[in-house]
Design a protein around this motif. Structure first.
Motif, mmCIF file in Angstrom:
data_model
loop_
_atom_site.group_PDB
_atom_site.id
_atom_site.type_symbol
_atom_site.label_atom_id
_atom_site.label_comp_id
_atom_site.label_asym_id
_atom_site.label_seq_id
_atom_site.Cartn_x
_atom_site.Cartn_y
_atom_site.Cartn_z
ATOM 1 N N LEU A 72 43.105 46.993 56.012
ATOM 2 C CA LEU A 72 44.344 47.042 55.060
ATOM 3 C C LEU A 72 44.001 48.394 54.276
ATOM 4 C CD1 LEU A 72 46.857 45.802 54.121
ATOM 5 C CD2 LEU A 72 45.249 44.567 52.601
ATOM 6 N N ALA A 73 44.916 49.275 54.299
ATOM 7 C CA ALA A 73 44.770 50.345 53.386
ATOM 8 C C ALA A 73 45.031 49.868 51.992
ATOM 9 C CB ALA A 73 45.618 51.626 53.859
ATOM 10 N N ASP A 74 44.253 50.247 50.981
ATOM 11 C CA ASP A 74 44.437 50.080 49.573
ATOM 12 C C ASP A 74 44.061 51.237 48.686
ATOM 13 O OD1 ASP A 74 44.997 48.072 47.456
ATOM 14 O OD2 ASP A 74 42.748 48.170 46.954
ATOM 15 N N LYS A 104 41.357 36.959 42.059
ATOM 16 C CA LYS A 104 42.975 36.941 42.227
ATOM 17 C C LYS A 104 43.099 38.283 43.166
ATOM 18 C CE LYS A 104 47.377 38.346 39.948
ATOM 19 N NZ LYS A 104 47.847 38.225 41.081
ATOM 20 N N GLU A 105 42.185 39.143 42.870
ATOM 21 C CA GLU A 105 41.884 40.483 43.750
ATOM 22 C C GLU A 105 42.097 40.061 45.419
ATOM 23 O OE1 GLU A 105 39.866 44.621 44.645
ATOM 24 O OE2 GLU A 105 38.593 43.014 43.945
ATOM 25 N N ARG A 106 40.997 39.099 45.667
ATOM 26 C CA ARG A 106 40.964 38.515 46.995
ATOM 27 C C ARG A 106 42.097 37.723 47.678
ATOM 28 N NH1 ARG A 106 40.580 34.223 49.903
ATOM 29 N NH2 ARG A 106 39.239 34.201 51.904
ATOM 30 N N GLU A 107 42.727 36.908 46.713
ATOM 31 C CA GLU A 107 43.860 36.261 47.189
ATOM 32 C C GLU A 107 45.156 37.354 47.298
ATOM 33 O OE1 GLU A 107 44.330 33.255 48.206
ATOM 34 O OE2 GLU A 107 42.124 33.225 48.060
ATOM 35 N N ASP A 108 45.286 38.280 46.454
ATOM 36 C CA ASP A 108 46.344 39.164 46.740
ATOM 37 C C ASP A 108 46.288 40.116 47.953
ATOM 38 O OD1 ASP A 108 47.250 38.522 44.260
ATOM 39 O OD2 ASP A 108 46.697 40.175 42.904
ATOM 40 N N LEU A 109 44.892 40.472 48.101
ATOM 41 C CA LEU A 109 44.660 41.295 49.378
ATOM 42 C C LEU A 109 44.835 40.430 50.647
ATOM 43 C CD1 LEU A 109 41.262 43.144 48.374
ATOM 44 C CD2 LEU A 109 43.679 44.244 48.734
ATOM 45 N N CYS A 110 44.415 38.935 50.528
ATOM 46 C CA CYS A 110 44.569 38.272 51.882
ATOM 47 C C CYS A 110 46.108 38.012 51.998
ATOM 48 C CB CYS A 110 44.040 36.755 51.521
ATOM 49 S SG CYS A 110 42.569 36.689 51.626
ATOM 50 N N GLU A 136 50.799 39.446 55.835
ATOM 51 C CA GLU A 136 52.151 39.838 56.093
ATOM 52 C C GLU A 136 51.941 40.875 57.162
ATOM 53 O OE1 GLU A 136 54.114 41.319 52.482
ATOM 54 O OE2 GLU A 136 53.719 39.301 51.397
ATOM 55 N N LEU A 137 50.919 41.693 57.329
ATOM 56 C CA LEU A 137 50.875 42.755 58.143
ATOM 57 C C LEU A 137 50.093 42.377 59.497
ATOM 58 C CD1 LEU A 137 49.501 45.441 55.745
ATOM 59 C CD2 LEU A 137 51.788 45.229 56.701
ATOM 60 N N SER A 138 49.184 41.390 59.578
ATOM 61 C CA SER A 138 48.327 41.013 60.562
ATOM 62 C C SER A 138 49.043 39.752 61.245
ATOM 63 C CB SER A 138 47.043 40.573 60.388
ATOM 64 O OG SER A 138 46.381 39.960 61.476
ATOM 65 N N PRO A 139 49.488 39.622 62.454
ATOM 66 C CA PRO A 139 49.937 38.277 63.295
ATOM 67 C C PRO A 139 48.678 37.649 63.746
ATOM 68 C CG PRO A 139 49.767 40.040 64.791
ATOM 69 C CD PRO A 139 49.412 40.779 63.537
ATOM 70 N N TYR A 140 47.552 37.944 63.200
ATOM 71 C CA TYR A 140 46.259 37.050 63.682
ATOM 72 C C TYR A 140 45.602 36.372 62.440
ATOM 73 C CZ TYR A 140 47.218 39.736 68.004
ATOM 74 O OH TYR A 140 47.722 40.193 69.053
ATOM 75 N N PHE A 141 45.540 37.244 61.264
ATOM 76 C CA PHE A 141 44.634 36.545 60.080
ATOM 77 C C PHE A 141 45.024 35.252 59.886
ATOM 78 C CE2 PHE A 141 43.839 36.807 55.500
ATOM 79 C CZ PHE A 141 42.341 36.840 55.720
ATOM 80 N N GLU A 142 46.276 34.600 59.745
ATOM 81 C CA GLU A 142 46.331 33.313 59.328
ATOM 82 C C GLU A 142 45.797 32.402 60.138
ATOM 83 O OE1 GLU A 142 49.784 30.690 57.230
ATOM 84 O OE2 GLU A 142 50.474 32.424 57.900
ATOM 85 N N GLY A 143 45.927 32.600 61.548
ATOM 86 C CA GLY A 143 45.233 31.809 62.571
ATOM 87 C C GLY A 143 43.865 32.001 62.400
ATOM 88 N N PHE A 144 43.229 32.809 62.043
ATOM 89 C CA PHE A 144 41.661 32.890 62.178
ATOM 90 C C PHE A 144 41.390 32.091 60.836
ATOM 91 C CE2 PHE A 144 41.651 37.510 63.772
ATOM 92 C CZ PHE A 144 41.694 37.007 65.062
#
Length: 140
Positions: free
Chosen positions: A53-55, A103-109, A114-122
């Motif tokens: 994720l670009a930040d 909060k930084e971690r939660e915001d990045l997650c 929203e961008l990755s179709p896989y992350f929530e599944g992981f």
């Protein structure tokens, strides 16, 4: 890591370098970087292709390990030695890794879900909290 996975990673690295950071197949249209890191126990040099994720001028990677119960090796290596190098597109950059917290971690997650179709599944596939690593650029 299995020999099959090593061979697949090597193919991704070669394709990435041959095409200025663009890779097809299962990584088509996925922002990908090559993380150069040093083995915490072995001291060996490794390269891991990772979605990111670009930040701003930094890159964020998620130690999801496909939802497996253990963190990936590169995560342990960065915990031991935070200095690393990334290849992004056709550029190579020195970075320092730091673990996002609170909060930084939660915001990045949230952004990555929203961008990755896989992350929530992981996230749902494992009981561990997936570490979020910010790769801060140390050179322009």
């Amino acid at each position: 890591m299995s020999e099959e996975r090593r061979a697949r990673n090597q193919q991704v690295v070669e394709e990435f370098r041959a095409n200025g950071g663009v890779v097809g197949g299962m990584f088509a249209n996925v922002p990908l970087l090559l993380l150069h890191h040093t083995g915490a126990k072995s001291g060996a040099a490794y390269i891991s292709p990772l979605a990111y994720l670009a930040d701003g001028e930094n890159w964020v990677v998620f130690a999801a390990n496909g939802g497996r119960p253990m963190h990936p090796s590169w995560y342990y290596n960065l915990r031991e030695t935070s200095a690393a190098t990334v290849e992004v597109g056709s550029g190579t950059y020195k970075v320092t890794a730091r673990m996002a917290q609170g909060k930084e971690r939660e915001d990045l997650c949230d952004r990555y879900r929203e961008l990755s179709p896989y992350f929530e599944g992981f996230e749902n596939a494992t009981e561990r909290e997936i570490p979020v690593v910010v790769l801060e650029r140390t050179q322009p």
